[in-house]
Scaffold this motif. Structure first.
Motif, short mmCIF file in Angstrom:
data_model
loop_
_atom_site.label_atom_id
_atom_site.label_comp_id
_atom_site.label_asym_id
_atom_site.label_seq_id
_atom_site.Cartn_x
_atom_site.Cartn_y
_atom_site.Cartn_z
N ALA A 18 33.38 18.82 17.79
CA ALA A 18 34.47 19.79 17.79
C ALA A 18 35.61 19.38 18.73
O ALA A 18 36.77 19.71 18.47
CB ALA A 18 33.94 21.16 18.19
N LEU A 19 35.29 18.68 19.81
CA LEU A 19 36.33 18.29 20.77
C LEU A 19 37.45 17.51 20.11
O LEU A 19 38.62 17.75 20.38
CB LEU A 19 35.72 17.47 21.91
N ASP A 20 37.12 16.57 19.24
CA ASP A 20 38.15 15.77 18.58
C ASP A 20 39.11 16.68 17.82
O ASP A 20 40.32 16.56 17.93
CB ASP A 20 37.52 14.75 17.63
N TYR A 21 38.56 17.61 17.04
CA TYR A 21 39.39 18.51 16.25
C TYR A 21 40.27 19.39 17.14
O TYR A 21 41.49 19.49 16.94
CB TYR A 21 38.52 19.39 15.35
N TYR A 22 39.69 20.04 18.13
CA TYR A 22 40.44 20.98 18.95
C TYR A 22 41.43 20.29 19.89
O TYR A 22 42.47 20.86 20.21
CB TYR A 22 39.50 21.94 19.68
N GLU A 23 41.14 19.07 20.30
CA GLU A 23 42.12 18.31 21.08
C GLU A 23 43.35 18.00 20.23
O GLU A 23 44.48 18.06 20.71
CB GLU A 23 41.50 17.04 21.65
N ARG A 24 43.15 17.71 18.95
CA ARG A 24 44.29 17.49 18.05
C ARG A 24 45.00 18.81 17.76
O ARG A 24 46.23 18.86 17.73
CB ARG A 24 43.82 16.83 16.74
N LEU A 25 44.24 19.89 17.59
CA LEU A 25 44.82 21.19 17.30
C LEU A 25 45.72 21.65 18.45
O LEU A 25 46.84 22.10 18.23
CB LEU A 25 43.71 22.22 17.07
N PHE A 26 45.25 21.54 19.68
CA PHE A 26 46.02 21.97 20.84
C PHE A 26 46.93 20.89 21.41
O PHE A 26 47.75 21.17 22.27
CB PHE A 26 45.09 22.49 21.95
N GLY A 27 46.78 19.66 20.93
CA GLY A 27 47.65 18.58 21.39
C GLY A 27 47.33 18.07 22.78
O GLY A 27 48.14 17.40 23.40
N GLU A 73 55.15 23.59 14.31
CA GLU A 73 53.72 23.41 14.55
C GLU A 73 53.06 22.66 13.39
O GLU A 73 52.22 21.79 13.61
CB GLU A 73 53.02 24.76 14.74
N LEU A 74 53.42 23.00 12.17
CA LEU A 74 52.83 22.32 11.02
C LEU A 74 53.19 20.84 11.02
O LEU A 74 52.36 19.99 10.68
CB LEU A 74 53.28 22.98 9.71
N GLY A 75 54.41 20.51 11.43
CA GLY A 75 54.80 19.11 11.56
C GLY A 75 53.98 18.38 12.60
O GLY A 75 53.50 17.27 12.37
N ARG A 76 53.79 19.01 13.74
CA ARG A 76 52.99 18.41 14.82
C ARG A 76 51.55 18.22 14.37
O ARG A 76 50.95 17.16 14.55
CB ARG A 76 53.04 19.29 16.08
N LEU A 77 50.98 19.25 13.75
CA LEU A 77 49.58 19.17 13.31
C LEU A 77 49.41 18.10 12.23
O LEU A 77 48.40 17.39 12.22
CB LEU A 77 49.11 20.54 12.82
N SER A 78 50.38 17.97 11.35
CA SER A 78 50.33 16.95 10.31
C SER A 78 50.26 15.55 10.91
O SER A 78 49.53 14.68 10.41
CB SER A 78 51.54 17.09 9.40
N LEU A 79 51.00 15.33 11.98
CA LEU A 79 50.98 14.03 12.67
C LEU A 79 49.59 13.71 13.22
O LEU A 79 49.24 12.56 13.43
CB LEU A 79 52.00 13.99 13.81
N HIS A 80 48.79 14.75 13.46
CA HIS A 80 47.43 14.59 13.98
C HIS A 80 46.38 14.68 12.87
O HIS A 80 45.19 14.83 13.15
CB HIS A 80 47.14 15.62 15.07
N GLY A 81 46.84 14.62 11.61
CA GLY A 81 45.92 14.62 10.49
C GLY A 81 45.35 15.97 10.12
O GLY A 81 44.34 16.05 9.41
N LEU A 82 45.96 17.06 10.57
CA LEU A 82 45.48 18.41 10.26
C LEU A 82 46.42 19.07 9.27
O LEU A 82 47.63 19.18 9.52
CB LEU A 82 45.38 19.25 11.53
N THR A 83 45.88 19.51 8.14
CA THR A 83 46.69 20.18 7.13
C THR A 83 46.09 21.55 6.82
O THR A 83 44.87 21.72 6.80
CB THR A 83 46.78 19.35 5.83
N PRO A 84 46.94 22.53 6.56
CA PRO A 84 46.44 23.88 6.28
C PRO A 84 45.74 23.95 4.92
O PRO A 84 46.06 23.20 4.01
CB PRO A 84 47.70 24.74 6.30
N PHE A 98 43.91 27.17 8.73
CA PHE A 98 43.18 25.92 8.87
C PHE A 98 41.69 26.23 8.93
O PHE A 98 41.30 27.35 9.26
CB PHE A 98 43.59 25.18 10.15
N ARG A 99 40.87 25.24 8.68
CA ARG A 99 39.42 25.34 8.87
C ARG A 99 38.98 24.15 9.72
O ARG A 99 39.35 23.01 9.43
CB ARG A 99 38.68 25.28 7.53
N ASP A 100 38.21 24.41 10.77
CA ASP A 100 37.67 23.32 11.57
C ASP A 100 36.49 22.70 10.82
O ASP A 100 36.08 23.21 9.76
CB ASP A 100 37.35 23.77 12.99
N PRO A 101 35.90 21.62 11.32
CA PRO A 101 34.79 20.97 10.61
C PRO A 101 33.58 21.87 10.36
O PRO A 101 32.82 21.63 9.42
CB PRO A 101 34.43 19.79 11.52
#
Length: 116
Positions: A18-27, A73-84, A98-101
């Motif tokens: 989960a750390l990988d996902y949430y570190e990308r989510l929060f930047g 925010e969507l632009g930033r998240l997209s750069l980290h590989g996260l899409t809604p 969004f949905r986490d893993p």
């Protein structure tokens, strides 16, 4: 009693995954790791998001994060590989879900002008 703050809890199956996902989510990395199976991020308004290993509840959490500019925010998240998984525009809010893993729901929400 006066409620002065809040701690939102997200249950995950494995904190290390989960750390990988949430570190990308929060930047950024977690602001606190009070226990081996817990990571916490402090929000600018004073609240905290608490991500913790809890296999019995993993995937059943929901978190809404209010943002000033959803498009940014969507632009930033997209750069980290996260899409809604979904977007919506209502009379009061624009949202992106969004949905986490583990399947937990995270909603980014921007209040519409004049409604907040």
């Amino acid at each position: 009693m006066t409620i002065t703050n809040a701690l939102a809890g997200i249950a995950v199956d494995d904190i290390n995954e989960a750390l990988d996902y949430y570190e990308r989510l929060f930047g950024r990395p977690a602001d606190a790791r009070p226990m081996n199976d817990v990571a916490e991020w402090k929000l600018p308004g004073g609240g905290w998001v608490h991500v913790a290993t809890d296999a019995d509840r993993a995937g059943a959490s929901s978190l809404t994060l209010v943002v000033d500019d959803l498009a940014e925010e969507l632009g930033r998240l997209s750069l980290h590989g996260l899409t809604p998984v979904a977007k919506a525009m209502g009379d009061f809010f624009k949202t992106a879900k969004f949905r986490d893993p583990d399947g937990n729901q995270i909603v980014f929400s921007q209040p519409q002008h004049g409604t907040y």
